[in-house]
Design a protein around this motif. Structure first.
Motif, PDB file in Angstrom:
ATOM      1  N   ARG A 249       0.842  -1.208   0.000  1.00  0.00           N
ATOM      2  CA  ARG A 249       0.000   0.000   0.000  1.00  0.00           C
ATOM      3  C   ARG A 249       0.871   1.250   0.000  1.00  0.00           C
ATOM      4  O   ARG A 249       0.605   2.204  -0.738  1.00  0.00           O
TER       5      ARG A 249
ATOM      6  N   VAL B 283      -0.567   5.903   5.257  1.00  0.00           N
ATOM      7  CA  VAL B 283      -0.965   4.543   5.640  1.00  0.00           C
ATOM      8  C   VAL B 283      -1.082   4.441   7.161  1.00  0.00           C
ATOM      9  O   VAL B 283      -2.020   3.832   7.672  1.00  0.00           O
TER      10      VAL B 283
ATOM     11  N   GLU C 124      -4.335   5.967   8.109  1.00  0.00           N
ATOM     12  CA  GLU C 124      -5.434   5.072   7.760  1.00  0.00           C
ATOM     13  C   GLU C 124      -5.525   3.921   8.757  1.00  0.00           C
ATOM     14  O   GLU C 124      -6.608   3.558   9.201  1.00  0.00           O
ATOM     15  N   ASP C 125      -4.381   3.357   9.126  1.00  0.00           N
ATOM     16  CA  ASP C 125      -4.349   2.228  10.057  1.00  0.00           C
ATOM     17  C   ASP C 125      -4.837   2.620  11.443  1.00  0.00           C
ATOM     18  O   ASP C 125      -5.402   1.804  12.162  1.00  0.00           O
TER      19      ASP C 125
ATOM     20  N   HIS D  74      -7.520  10.154   8.990  1.00  0.00           N
ATOM     21  CA  HIS D  74      -7.228  10.379   7.573  1.00  0.00           C
ATOM     22  C   HIS D  74      -6.439  11.662   7.431  1.00  0.00           C
ATOM     23  O   HIS D  74      -6.951  12.738   7.704  1.00  0.00           O
TER      24      HIS D  74
ATOM     25  N   ASP E  49      -5.345  13.544   4.790  1.00  0.00           N
ATOM     26  CA  ASP E  49      -5.399  13.773   3.356  1.00  0.00           C
ATOM     27  C   ASP E  49      -5.191  15.235   3.013  1.00  0.00           C
ATOM     28  O   ASP E  49      -5.472  15.658   1.904  1.00  0.00           O
TER      29      ASP E  49
END
Length: 56
Positions: free
Chosen positions: A13, A43, A46-47, A51, A53
């Motif tokens: 990923r 990542v 996300e984990d 987020h 972003d």
């Protein structure tokens, strides 16, 4: 808890995200470490359920 398969999936990923970042920036040379670091941070976010972003 994740095993080796989870680690392999995570690395894949990161690799894919780093590649997308590289492409989005016009495929510059010499930026591999920065792209990898940025992808790793995404990542990790996300984990952890967050987020990162760029949205504030």
């Amino acid at each position: 808890m994740r095993g080796q398969d989870g680690s392999g999936e995570r690395e894949q990923r990161i690799r894919e995200l780093a590649h997308h970042i590289w492409e989005a920036e016009g495929c510059p040379s010499g930026q591999e470490q920065r792209h990898w670091y940025a992808a790793t941070r995404l990542v990790e976010a996300e984990d952890s359920g967050g987020h990162e972003d760029g949205a504030a």
